[in-house]
Design an enzyme around this catalytic site. Structure first.
Site, PDB file in Angstrom:
ATOM      1  N   ARG A  46      41.280  48.804  57.022  1.00 60.42           N
ATOM      2  CA  ARG A  46      40.609  47.568  56.651  1.00 60.42           C
ATOM      3  C   ARG A  46      38.978  48.098  56.477  1.00 60.42           C
ATOM      4  O   ARG A  46      38.477  47.505  55.738  1.00 60.42           O
ATOM      5  CB  ARG A  46      40.835  46.750  57.930  1.00 60.42           C
ATOM      6  CG  ARG A  46      40.128  45.293  57.251  1.00 60.42           C
ATOM      7  CD  ARG A  46      40.466  44.193  58.374  1.00 60.42           C
ATOM      8  NE  ARG A  46      39.636  44.387  59.599  1.00 60.42           N
ATOM      9  CZ  ARG A  46      40.001  44.683  60.703  1.00 60.42           C
ATOM     10  NH1 ARG A  46      41.044  44.997  61.183  1.00 60.42           N
ATOM     11  NH2 ARG A  46      38.969  44.727  61.882  1.00 60.42           N
ATOM     12  N   TYR A  98      33.240  28.770  36.305  1.00 53.49           N
ATOM     13  CA  TYR A  98      34.955  28.878  36.497  1.00 53.49           C
ATOM     14  C   TYR A  98      35.335  27.805  37.501  1.00 53.49           C
ATOM     15  O   TYR A  98      34.806  27.525  38.553  1.00 53.49           O
ATOM     16  CB  TYR A  98      35.153  30.295  37.148  1.00 53.49           C
ATOM     17  CG  TYR A  98      36.409  30.573  37.410  1.00 53.49           C
ATOM     18  CD1 TYR A  98      37.700  30.208  36.650  1.00 53.49           C
ATOM     19  CD2 TYR A  98      36.975  30.816  38.607  1.00 53.49           C
ATOM     20  CE1 TYR A  98      38.974  30.323  37.160  1.00 53.49           C
ATOM     21  CE2 TYR A  98      38.061  31.167  39.141  1.00 53.49           C
ATOM     22  CZ  TYR A  98      39.082  30.768  38.374  1.00 53.49           C
ATOM     23  OH  TYR A  98      40.578  30.961  38.671  1.00 53.49           O
ATOM     24  N   ASP A 168      27.860  36.392  37.957  1.00 54.48           N
ATOM     25  CA  ASP A 168      29.380  36.600  37.781  1.00 54.48           C
ATOM     26  C   ASP A 168      29.377  37.193  36.405  1.00 54.48           C
ATOM     27  O   ASP A 168      29.191  36.689  35.391  1.00 54.48           O
ATOM     28  CB  ASP A 168      30.142  35.222  37.676  1.00 54.48           C
ATOM     29  CG  ASP A 168      31.852  35.412  37.722  1.00 54.48           C
ATOM     30  OD1 ASP A 168      32.129  36.671  37.154  1.00 54.48           O
ATOM     31  OD2 ASP A 168      32.336  34.812  38.041  1.00 54.48           O
ATOM     32  N   LYS A 193      40.496  41.222  35.473  1.00 51.46           N
ATOM     33  CA  LYS A 193      40.227  41.162  33.875  1.00 51.46           C
ATOM     34  C   LYS A 193      39.995  42.511  33.224  1.00 51.46           C
ATOM     35  O   LYS A 193      41.047  43.068  33.227  1.00 51.46           O
ATOM     36  CB  LYS A 193      39.046  40.181  33.517  1.00 51.46           C
ATOM     37  CG  LYS A 193      39.041  38.897  34.405  1.00 51.46           C
ATOM     38  CD  LYS A 193      40.309  38.212  34.430  1.00 51.46           C
ATOM     39  CE  LYS A 193      40.452  36.644  35.040  1.00 51.46           C
ATOM     40  NZ  LYS A 193      40.297  36.704  36.516  1.00 51.46           N
TER      41      LYS A 193
END
Length: 379
Positions: A46, A98, A168, A193
């Site tokens: 982790r 978004y 972003d 993406k």
């Protein structure tokens, strides 16, 4: 190295006896330590993992950033960036951000005593507008109206008032635009993406050059636990290798389609910064080396929207973008449904607004597909 070469040969690999041309997928959740007095870089997965560490270093190199932090999705990246905010802070966001980002700030900020304001035109902001503002958060180009904001100008304003600028950069990637070099403090990505590129992996990244911010992001990454898995890290690294080729092909297709539709009576408005008619075309040309492969249109009332979408054969009706396949969606009900209808109308997210995410198919097939769908849907 140039970008296309760095995409294939960049990144820092963990030491290994056998060097394959691909980075191995390390699935161990924990790592043996030589002794109590010799702690190692990799202890528990982790906190750190060799495959994830590699793709983090690769993303940082491509971004010209000191640090990259990999998380489990684009929204996890945005959440990580917002994780440094404290009670009493105020954030300004571009109005057509978004839908998932808006859903987060409109529902969760108030739980933590954080205020937010949606700004219609970031390029008109003045220094005095940033008084008591902790951070600016922008998408440029924005989703879904493809508005372009002046990163260097906003960074200059922000730094005069000790305000953070978070960008972003999902639509552009570091191939076309590097906000950190223009003065931004933090860059976030939905690597789902273009970095993945094949619609088969969900991932996010946060990048910065700021030592103190990176320490906070690392702490939050380990504490929240929303890490990028080893296999997904491998898929992102694999996708990056072909990203320059895919982006060039997708952008060329998008520009050709946008020019075609700009002349069509089926389109009342078109939003694509690659067109000379776009109000921020010159700004986009100045601060980026490309225009991306996403554009949106306002379909004329002369055409039946449902029929148009139903008759498309190559463009799949689906959310997301950045894969090799071409997609189409209606933002009002598919990606920005978290916006109240009145707010959608105020911003310009019309029910007849259609967003195209253009892939790498043959351009003549894409043109023919849109043309026949328009012919079939004319009232």
């Amino acid at each position: 190295m140039k970008y296309a070469t760095l995409a294939i040969h960049g990144g820092v690999r963990a030491q290994q006896d056998v060097k394959g041309v691909n980075v191995p997928i390390e699935l161990s959740t924990t790592f043996a330590q030589p002794s109590l007095s010799q702690p190692q870089k990799f202890e528990y997965a982790r906190g750190n993992n060799p495959t994830r560490a590699y793709v983090e270093s690769l993303m940082a190199e491509l971004e010209h950033a000191k640090y990259g932090v990999a998380v489990s999705s684009g929204m996890a990246a945005t959440t990580l960036a917002f994780g440094i905010l404290e009670q009493g802070d105020t954030v300004l966001l571009n109005s057509n951000v978004y839908g998932g980002t808006y859903r987060y700030v409109s529902n969760l900020f108030k739980r933590h005593g954080i205020a937010y304001h949606m700004v219609r035109d970031f390029n008109s902001l003045r220094k005095e507008d940033l008084k008591d503002v902790r951070a600016l958060f922008i998408e440029t180009p924005s989703n879904p109206l493809l508005e372009v904001y002046d990163i260097a100008h906003l960074a200059e304003l922000a730094h005069q008032t000790d305000t953070l600028l978070i960008v972003d950069n999902t639509f552009m990637t570091s191939y076309f635009q590097r906000p950190l070099e223009l003065g931004a403090d933090v860059v976030v990505y939905s690597a789902t993406k273009y970095y993945g590129g094949h619609s088969d992996v969900i991932a996010g990244f946060v990048l910065t050059n700021n030592d103190a911010l990176n320490e906070q992001f690392r702490f939050l990454q380990n504490t929240y636990g929303g890490i990028l898995s080893p296999f997904d890290s491998y898929l992102i690294a694999r996708g990056i290798k072909t990203m320059p080729l895919r982006l060039e092909a997708s952008q060329n297709n998008a520009l050709a389609l946008a020019k075609m539709l700009e002349k069509s009576d089926a389109v009342d408005a078109i939003h694509y910064p690659g067109l000379a008619s776009h109000p921020q075309h010159e700004l986009q040309t100045k601060q980026a080396s490309g225009y991306g492969a996403v554009f949106s249109i306002l379909l004329s009332e002369k055409y039946d929207l449902d029929s148009f979408l139903d008759h498309l054969q190559i463009f799949d009706l689906a959310v997301s973008l950045g894969g090799v396949e071409s997609l189409v969606c209606r933002p009002a009900t598919m990606t920005h449904e978290s916006y109240d209808p009145a707010l959608q109308k105020e911003i310009g997210i019309d029910q007849r607004l259609i967003r195209f995410a253009v892939g790498v198919e043959d351009i003549e097939d894409l043109k023919a597909d849109i043309t026949q769908a328009l012919e079939e849907s004319r009232k």
